[in-house]
Design a protein around this motif. Sequence first.
Motif, short mmCIF file in Angstrom:
data_model
loop_
_atom_site.label_atom_id
_atom_site.label_comp_id
_atom_site.label_asym_id
_atom_site.label_seq_id
_atom_site.Cartn_x
_atom_site.Cartn_y
_atom_site.Cartn_z
N ARG C 124 0.83 -1.22 0.00
CA ARG C 124 0.00 0.00 0.00
C ARG C 124 0.85 1.26 0.00
NH1 ARG C 124 -5.00 -0.67 0.70
NH2 ARG C 124 -5.78 -2.60 1.62
N ASP C 125 1.93 1.21 0.76
CA ASP C 125 2.78 2.41 0.85
C ASP C 125 3.53 2.63 -0.46
OD1 ASP C 125 2.03 3.08 3.47
OD2 ASP C 125 3.36 1.54 4.27
N MET C 128 1.02 4.23 -2.79
CA MET C 128 0.81 5.64 -2.48
C MET C 128 2.03 6.47 -2.91
SD MET C 128 -2.21 6.03 -1.28
CE MET C 128 -2.16 7.71 -0.64
N ARG C 129 3.22 5.97 -2.65
CA ARG C 129 4.44 6.70 -2.98
C ARG C 129 4.55 6.93 -4.48
NH1 ARG C 129 9.55 4.72 -4.18
NH2 ARG C 129 8.98 2.60 -3.57
N ARG D 90 -4.39 5.11 3.16
CA ARG D 90 -3.78 4.14 2.25
C ARG D 90 -4.78 3.09 1.79
NH1 ARG D 90 -1.73 1.47 6.25
NH2 ARG D 90 0.13 0.48 5.42
N GLU D 92 -6.59 1.04 3.70
CA GLU D 92 -6.77 -0.12 4.58
C GLU D 92 -8.00 0.06 5.46
OE1 GLU D 92 -3.77 -3.13 5.95
OE2 GLU D 92 -3.62 -1.61 7.51
#
Lengths: 229, 229, 229, 229
Positions: C124-125, C128-129, D90, D92
């Motif tokens: 997920r990160d 997003m990044r 994000r 979640e």
Amino acid sequence: MSNPPVPPAGGSCRGSHSATLRAHMRQVEPSDRGYRPRQPRHGAVAAYRGPVSEMTDERTGWLSRDDLELARERLPMVYVDAIPVRVDARGEVISLGLLLRAMPDGSISRAPVSGRVLYGERIRDALMRHLEKDLGSMALPQVPASPQPFTVVEYFPDPEVSGFFDPRQHAVSLAFVVPVHGDCMPSTSALDLVWMTPDEVASDDVALEMTGGQDRLLRLALAHVGVLP
Amino acid sequence: MSNPPVPPAGGSCRGSHSATLRAHMRQVEPSDRGYRPRQPRHGAVAAYRGPVSEMTDERTGWLSRDDLELARERLPMVYVDAIPVRVDARGEVISLGLLLRAMPDGSISRAPVSGRVLYGERIRDALMRHLEKDLGSMALPQVPASPQPFTVVEYFPDPEVSGFFDPRQHAVSLAFVVPVHGDCMPSTSALDLVWMTPDEVASDDVALEMTGGQDRLLRLALAHVGVLP
Amino acid sequence: MSNPPVPPAGGSCRGSHSATLRAHMRQVEPSDRGYRPRQPRHGAVAAYRGPVSEMTDERTGWLSRDDLELARERLPMVYVDAIPVRVDARGEVISLGLLLRAMPDGSISRAPVSGRVLYGERIRDALMRHLEKDLGSMALPQVPASPQPFTVVEYFPDPEVSGFFDPRQHAVSLAFVVPVHGDCMPSTSALDLVWMTPDEVASDDVALEMTGGQDRLLRLALAHVGVLP
Amino acid sequence: MSNPPVPPAGGSCRGSHSATLRAHMRQVEPSDRGYRPRQPRHGAVAAYRGPVSEMTDERTGWLSRDDLELARERLPMVYVDAIPVRVDARGEVISLGLLLRAMPDGSISRAPVSGRVLYGERIRDALMRHLEKDLGSMALPQVPASPQPFTVVEYFPDPEVSGFFDPRQHAVSLAFVVPVHGDCMPSTSALDLVWMTPDEVASDDVALEMTGGQDRLLRLALAHVGVLP
């Protein structure tokens, strides 16, 4: 030896598909198709006693044909669409099975296995019933372990609503890709069955032989299994 | 008749699972496990030459063990997790296969089939390789037609990050449910294989016999195939 | 008022896409592209400091460029592909966002958001990044609640293996469709961003402006969201 | 700033859930529930004019209540189940919304958003209609871009068939997880709405407050979004 034996090129499930289609088109044209003016809803279906899936449903007696007609004007019907595929030893799709059948719109078209879910029937049982009806009892279909369909097809009497069209009804159809490992023999409800490669299925020529948006359904299936050209 | 023959209760893939686990625990405890102080990362793995999946990878020569160690500290590894299942004639899951094996954390635990994807290797081929390695060459696994995993498991050296834990590495694992129709014989890398019902797999007792969050992975698999209790 | 405001036709994320592409092609041709003979692997990438995603990764310091090169010859890399979409109030996809960027093969092509997952980073990160890096910090991407990608793309240095091609590496990429509700402003790593309808994305013209098989990835995404023509 | 504002702990959608449930149980017990002997099918539903979803359907006039009753004994109904969730930036899932409502079995239970798909209605529109009806017009639900449900729930009048139970009918329900970003205000058809963490939803206590197998549906949803404990 239960691993997917790819059907031999000249086997009973196969043939030069365009030749076959043309032969069948001739067979039913023009006389049979000319007798349908007073059956606006699904005349072709009534004309061909054998190949129409509704026959089987009717015989099971859950609903009389009249009641079914009535309900079809008021409620969405629950359907399943099953795309029979041959896979290689690693599970990758190498060919897709398309029936040749009388369609609700009166045409003779290529189509996947498709049919109604009956009252009280599990989705899995409806899939098995329609697969067996269309591919014969030796097809050994492997219905997926997950109840999650790869897509949901919404058929409407108005072709503009979703692009999926069924002149008889609003049907909500759960679509599954089903590997088939045994011998197929199109039975009561289909005129023929051919196996095509992903490239053939995605071609414009084959798309023209399908109706109701089912060419698009097949491209969605190809995409789901990662072999859309 | 190639449809999934459910393995007989007393067959080669089966046994009283808790008895088996205890027997194996005795076999390796305590002496073997006592010899691991200088191998902080995966001592148990080194102690048991046979059952460790990394051995096989190493032999293929894609990467020396030292280079692999180095890369593991810098890059996420690509893995596959495969949950072997027995299905009935309609495709519904009736039992799940769990290996008994030496785990990266030094324990002897129940676990699904799991392993690394090598450089240049297709996901399907990695699945087939690990399934064959762990279940034997007669297992006839049916890798799903779709490349879409039912979930993605993120294993981290820090158990707090995602709840999935691997002391050796950050691994991103594509998880698949794989129906198995043939005869299973746990081979080089596993001590044993048992088949359990969905209820057993979801039980607290069996969860305690798994490590690294794999009890949770199995519940996710049960949910995906619609048989989570 | 957070429901998807469709970007105005003349907004900052938009423009006559073929005009834009041609303008950029001129801008980098032919001189810049001529300076790449001694950089066989990803010369174009080195030539255009700005738009290349690897730059950002490198700056984060997880791995030096040399080490990354070495690892890329030995291990599959973990990637994410994100297809940014605009949806209507009912969630149906009405347009897809395509970046214009310098690609690993040296071309300037249309492409979805794509990038590496770093050691220790959650999927997920990473999504997003990369979304923020390519679409700006006001894009408000809605990463799906489920960790299940709609497909997994296997990029290989040999274009024959899977049809997905990356000259630098073997990458296993988790692909997601990501609704974007805010204002997009292609930032450091992309030359431009255009929004196209599903029909445009599936057209042969636009396919020719993509490389590495990403035109096919976009058709898989269209199929997944049910809008493949 | 349209990114999911997590609802404040004491906001209008929230409250001590067990206290709320008990208050409502008192409110309807015992007198109201005692008046139902002559309404064997869905007495409780008739007793509480407000909170019953069928009311709304009936008003739309697609089918009279009598005809609907008749059809329900002969055909599977098409339903949607929507699990409203709050997600972090994000994507979640951090909490799930459960309504408190009069159920077909006569109980007052916690339940997800659920309702019938009408003749001629798209699945997306049915989802929006039921979400708006149950959560109010300011909830801003984000129906997923893909038409693929995370599971299909088969409700039967016989609780033994699938474990999912609806005394009124055989319903085939497409289940979706729907992020909700706005303000929720349970409207006509629900007594209350509470937001619970994944751990709370998966607890035995909360399971006991649900009927018809919907506790299991919620665990399937938790698994799909990767947060099943």
